[in-house]
Design an enzyme around this catalytic site. Structure first.
Site: not given
Ligand code: GRF
Length: 219
Positions: A19, A21, A97, A100, A114, A116, A152, A180
């Site tokens: 989590g 992000n 993950m 869908l 999303n 990626h 994706d 980033q």
């Molecule tokens: C990130 O690396 C994102 O690019 C990928 O899954 C990871 C999620 O990380 N889709 P977090 O759960 O946000 O720490």
């Protein structure tokens, strides 16, 4: 979106793990850098760190555990119910993950993003960092894109590019890319809630102009 209503945009974030992000977006909301509010964080796995992080931000959490359903359709139908309870303007997949169903993707078309960890369209799917290293790429990165029925494969919005260093391994490259991720995801969400992003016939538009295939690139 902002011009249509006084309330901050309602954002539901779907996670499966750490989590980080989600947290980057929550921090941006808390600092009022973007006029949005994460109204719920929903995980398909119980007891992941992202749920804990959400609680620290006093964000409502929910779990729709995919192992409790016998089919993808049944899981997605329950996930839709959990999401729609919060009447979101935007659905953000942040390390979610699960593949869908088409019905799910169609329901949130044009309002589901999303992230990626590759420079899409390169390296869809898993193990993106190792694949970039194995290919001898000099640059790697991360992409925020609209979600389409093609895994994706939805239209790109923004990418951050990082160098691949000679002594990189998967871990060091992942860490550089993740820094980033936490920069570009809040930017993309901000653009969305300001009504600057749209999806038209599968293409992403920014301020009513079509974006390049790779999206806007931050180098
Ligand atoms: C990130 O690396 C994102 O690019 C990928 O899954 C990871 C999620 O990380 N889709 P977090 O759960 O946000 O720490």
């Amino acid at each position: 979106m902002k011009s249509e209503k006084a309330e901050p945009a309602r954002i539901v974030v779907l996670i499966s793990g750490s989590g980080s992000n989600m947290q980057a977006i929550a921090e941006s909301c808390a600092k009022k850098e973007l006029d949005g509010e994460i109204v719920a964080v929903i995980s398909n796995r119980p007891e992941v760190m992202g749920l804990q992080r959400a609680k620290e931000f006093e964000i409502a959490t929910d779990v729709v555990d995919h192992t409790e359903f016998s089919s993808r359709e049944e899981f997605d139908a329950n996930l839709i119910r959990a999401i729609d309870e919060h009447t979101p303007d935007l659905v953000v997949l942040a390390g979610f993950m699960r593949i869908l169903t088409s019905d799910f993707v169609r329901r949130y078309k044009g309002r589901m993003l999303n992230i990626h960890p590759s420079l899409l369209p390169k390296y869809k799917g898993l193990n993106t960092h190792q694949r970039a290293l194995d290919a001898g790429d000099k640059e790697a990165g991360v992409t925020v894109h609209f979600v389409s029925e093609d895994l994706d494969g939805g239209a790109n919005i923004i990418q951050a590019v990082v160098p691949v260093l000679d002594d990189d391994d998967e871990g060091t490259l992942r860490s550089r890319v993740q820094i980033q991720e936490h920069v570009i995801y809040p930017i993309a969400v901000k653009w969305f809630v300001e009504g600057r992003l749209s999806l038209n016939k599968g293409d992403a538009y920014f301020d009513d102009k079509p974006l390049p295939i790779q999206g806007l690139q931050l180098k």
